[in-house]
Design a protein around this motif. Structure first.
Motif, short mmCIF file in Angstrom:
data_model
loop_
_atom_site.label_atom_id
_atom_site.label_comp_id
_atom_site.label_asym_id
_atom_site.label_seq_id
_atom_site.Cartn_x
_atom_site.Cartn_y
_atom_site.Cartn_z
N GLU A 120 0.80 -1.22 0.00
CA GLU A 120 0.00 0.00 0.00
C GLU A 120 0.83 1.27 0.00
N ILE A 121 2.16 1.18 0.06
CA ILE A 121 2.99 2.38 -0.05
C ILE A 121 2.86 2.92 -1.47
N PRO A 122 2.36 4.13 -1.66
CA PRO A 122 2.07 4.61 -3.01
C PRO A 122 3.34 4.97 -3.77
N LEU A 157 6.90 5.64 5.47
CA LEU A 157 6.01 5.01 4.50
C LEU A 157 5.66 5.93 3.35
N GLY A 158 6.64 6.75 2.96
CA GLY A 158 6.49 7.60 1.80
C GLY A 158 5.31 8.54 1.93
N HIS A 159 4.51 8.60 0.88
CA HIS A 159 3.38 9.54 0.86
C HIS A 159 2.06 8.84 1.19
N LEU A 160 2.12 7.72 1.87
CA LEU A 160 0.91 7.10 2.39
C LEU A 160 0.23 8.06 3.37
N PRO A 161 -1.09 8.23 3.29
CA PRO A 161 -1.78 9.12 4.24
C PRO A 161 -1.44 8.77 5.69
N ARG A 162 -1.21 9.78 6.48
CA ARG A 162 -0.74 9.59 7.85
C ARG A 162 -1.70 8.77 8.70
N GLN A 176 -3.01 6.19 7.95
CA GLN A 176 -2.81 4.77 7.65
C GLN A 176 -1.47 4.24 8.18
N TRP A 177 -0.62 5.13 8.69
CA TRP A 177 0.74 4.72 9.06
C TRP A 177 0.75 3.68 10.19
N GLU A 178 -0.08 3.84 11.19
CA GLU A 178 -0.04 2.91 12.32
C GLU A 178 -0.39 1.49 11.88
N ARG A 179 -1.46 1.36 11.08
CA ARG A 179 -1.86 0.03 10.61
C ARG A 179 -0.82 -0.56 9.67
N VAL A 180 -0.41 0.20 8.66
CA VAL A 180 0.53 -0.31 7.66
C VAL A 180 1.89 -0.57 8.30
N GLY A 181 2.33 0.34 9.18
CA GLY A 181 3.62 0.13 9.84
C GLY A 181 3.65 -1.13 10.68
N GLY A 182 2.50 -1.52 11.24
CA GLY A 182 2.43 -2.73 12.03
C GLY A 182 2.43 -3.99 11.21
N GLU A 183 2.21 -3.87 9.91
CA GLU A 183 2.20 -5.02 9.00
C GLU A 183 3.45 -5.08 8.13
N ALA A 184 4.02 -3.93 7.85
CA ALA A 184 5.07 -3.83 6.83
C ALA A 184 6.33 -4.58 7.24
N ALA A 185 6.99 -5.19 6.26
CA ALA A 185 8.19 -5.99 6.51
C ALA A 185 9.41 -5.10 6.56
N ARG A 186 10.31 -5.44 7.46
CA ARG A 186 11.62 -4.77 7.53
C ARG A 186 12.41 -5.11 6.28
N THR A 187 13.35 -4.23 5.91
CA THR A 187 14.07 -4.37 4.65
C THR A 187 15.41 -5.08 4.78
N ALA A 188 15.76 -5.56 5.98
CA ALA A 188 17.10 -6.12 6.18
C ALA A 188 17.39 -7.34 5.33
N PRO A 189 16.49 -8.34 5.25
CA PRO A 189 16.87 -9.55 4.51
C PRO A 189 16.46 -9.51 3.04
N PRO A 190 17.11 -10.31 2.21
CA PRO A 190 16.59 -10.54 0.86
C PRO A 190 15.38 -11.47 0.94
N ARG A 191 14.47 -11.29 0.00
CA ARG A 191 13.29 -12.16 -0.06
C ARG A 191 12.91 -12.40 -1.52
N GLU A 192 11.71 -12.94 -1.75
CA GLU A 192 11.30 -13.30 -3.10
C GLU A 192 11.26 -12.12 -4.05
N ASN A 193 11.11 -10.91 -3.51
CA ASN A 193 11.00 -9.70 -4.35
C ASN A 193 12.36 -9.10 -4.69
N GLY A 194 13.44 -9.78 -4.33
CA GLY A 194 14.79 -9.20 -4.45
C GLY A 194 15.19 -8.66 -3.11
#
Length: 418
Positions: free
Chosen positions: A28-30, A205-210, A212-230
């Motif tokens: 959902e990050i635009p 979370l970029g320009h996501l409406p504020r 929505q930040w609490e909900r999306v931030g609680g779901e969003a994955a950390r960027t430390a590891p590689p995964r299926e998306n690169g």
């Protein structure tokens, strides 16, 4: 020069820019911009800690590095017409430090850094042997890196982005969180942790409406590891001239990138093991419609590396097997055998006057080659690490004359608070 679709002002923090990137993965990050297949464009990138690591002779900044805030990613960028199941083709046309800024407080302004992370803040590949925080600063002269903290070496960098990837779908994100959460649950108090769960307080979370930040931030994955998306694959051969084929999981693909490295050894073994910097990427994108099924790329990117590697012709190689330092036999453990190969190289370099920490920092930063040399001969896997001999200002090969003795200079700074 291509149009800059994500500019960064070096005088402003990452979150204060006109266009704000992100530091989590979520569908959902635009997008901050949209490009078309065939477009060529430039993206500025901030180093992963947004200026928290400074050019000095202390490692306190590495000890206290704000790991919850990384990575500072440029994007996402939507690609017109991209649909789930397509392959996104990304050409790295050029990559380098911050243009026309060879002096300044930010990594990428003529300098970069390598850090050994402390056990209590991320650790590293050899954390049991190196539990404390250390740092090395590297100065750039064209393509060549040198360091006052690791003397009598210099090498040409193989400049590349450590992190690039497409956005996950909601279903893929849920799978990540489920499996990584299950891993954490096996040893929830481990230091360093087994994985990094969602953490909303420091999410950008970029320009996501504020609202929505609490909900999306609680779901969003950390960027430390590689995964299926690169993601944070830290492949040093993602250099200029590379073509990457990324699976697409959401409409528009939503490509993001960052974590630029001036140079790196295979494995980025100190965790902050590359020479970290900010800079720019010139990219071109295209699409292969339905390419995920056509080519069997259901997950993880495939790529064609660039051909700008430093031309080293002679190497000194070290091998390791899957036996612990205590003499315990492990079964075909290639992670362990690469650790042992690296430790053998570090032990060797200390005979020339380097401290173990200087040698470890060098293996993380220099373009060493790491290989799985044997993975079938039970019970021992064999891994090897190759050091280019030309990066040393002396003959590093064994000889009857004995090892040259390096003046270690001021050495690699260790945090006084470790």
């Amino acid at each position: 020069m291509p149009d800059v679709i994500f500019p960064l002002d070096s005088s402003k923090k990452f979150e204060d820019q006109e266009k704000v990137g992100h530091n989590r993965w979520h569908p959902e990050i635009p997008p901050v911009a949209t490009v078309k297949p065939g477009d060529t464009f430039r993206v500025d990138c901030r180093e992963w800690f947004d200026g928290a690591i400074v050019n000095d002779d202390s490692a306190d900044d590495v000890l206290n590095a704000p790991l919850l805030t990384v990575h500072k990613l440029s994007g996402p960028f939507a690609v017109e017409g991209a649909k789930p199941g397509d392959l996104l083709v990304v050409d790295i046309l050029d990559v380098g430090p911050i243009p026309q800024e060879d002096k300044g407080a930010l990594a990428g302004q003529g300098w970069g850094y390598t850090g050994i992370f402390s056990r209590n803040n991320g650790g590293g590949f050899l954390v049991d042997q190196f539990p404390d925080a250390y740092k090395a600063i590297w100065d750039f002269t064209g393509q060549v890196a040198t360091s006052r903290h690791v003397p009598e070496v210099s090498f040409e960098g193989l400049i590349h982005p450590g992190l690039m990837g497409t956005a996950p779908s909601a279903e893929l994100l849920a799978r990540w969180n489920k499996r990584e959460g299950a891993l954490i649950a096996t040893d929830p108090n481990r230091v360093p942790p087994l994985a990094l769960p969602p953490e909303g307080e420091h999410a950008v979370l970029g320009h996501l409406p504020r609202d929505q930040w609490e909900r999306v931030g609680g779901e969003a994955a950390r960027t430390a590891p590689p995964r299926e998306n690169g993601g944070n694959q830290d492949i040093k051969n993602f250099s200029k001239g590379t073509r990457v084929f990324y699976p697409v999981f959401v409409d528009g693909a939503n490509l993001s990138m960052g974590d630029l490295h001036f140079s790196q050894g295979d494995g980025e073994i100190t965790f902050c093991g590359a020479i970290e910097m900010g800079g720019f990427l010139d990219l071109r994108v295209d699409l292969i419609k339905g390419g995920m099924e056509t080519y069997g790329v259901s997950e993880n990117a495939i790529f064609m590396p660039g051909r700008v590697d430093p031309r080293f012709s002679e190497w000194l190689a070290f091998s390791g097997t899957s036996v612990t330092l205590d003499g315990e036999q492990k079964y075909l453990d290639s992670h362990l055998s690469y650790q042992r190969a690296c430790l053998h190289a570090i032990d060797y370099l200390t005979k020339f006057g380097y401290s173990p920490e200087q040698a470890y920092l060098l293996l993380g930063a220099a373009p060493i080659e790491g290989r799985l040399s044997g993975v079938v001969d039970i019970p021992n896997s064999c891994s090897t690490v190759y050091l280019p001999t030309a990066m040393f200002h002396f003959d590093v090969r064994p000889s009857s004359a004995g090892p040259h003795q390096v003046d270690p200079g001021i050495g690699a700074p260790r945090s006084a608070n470790a």
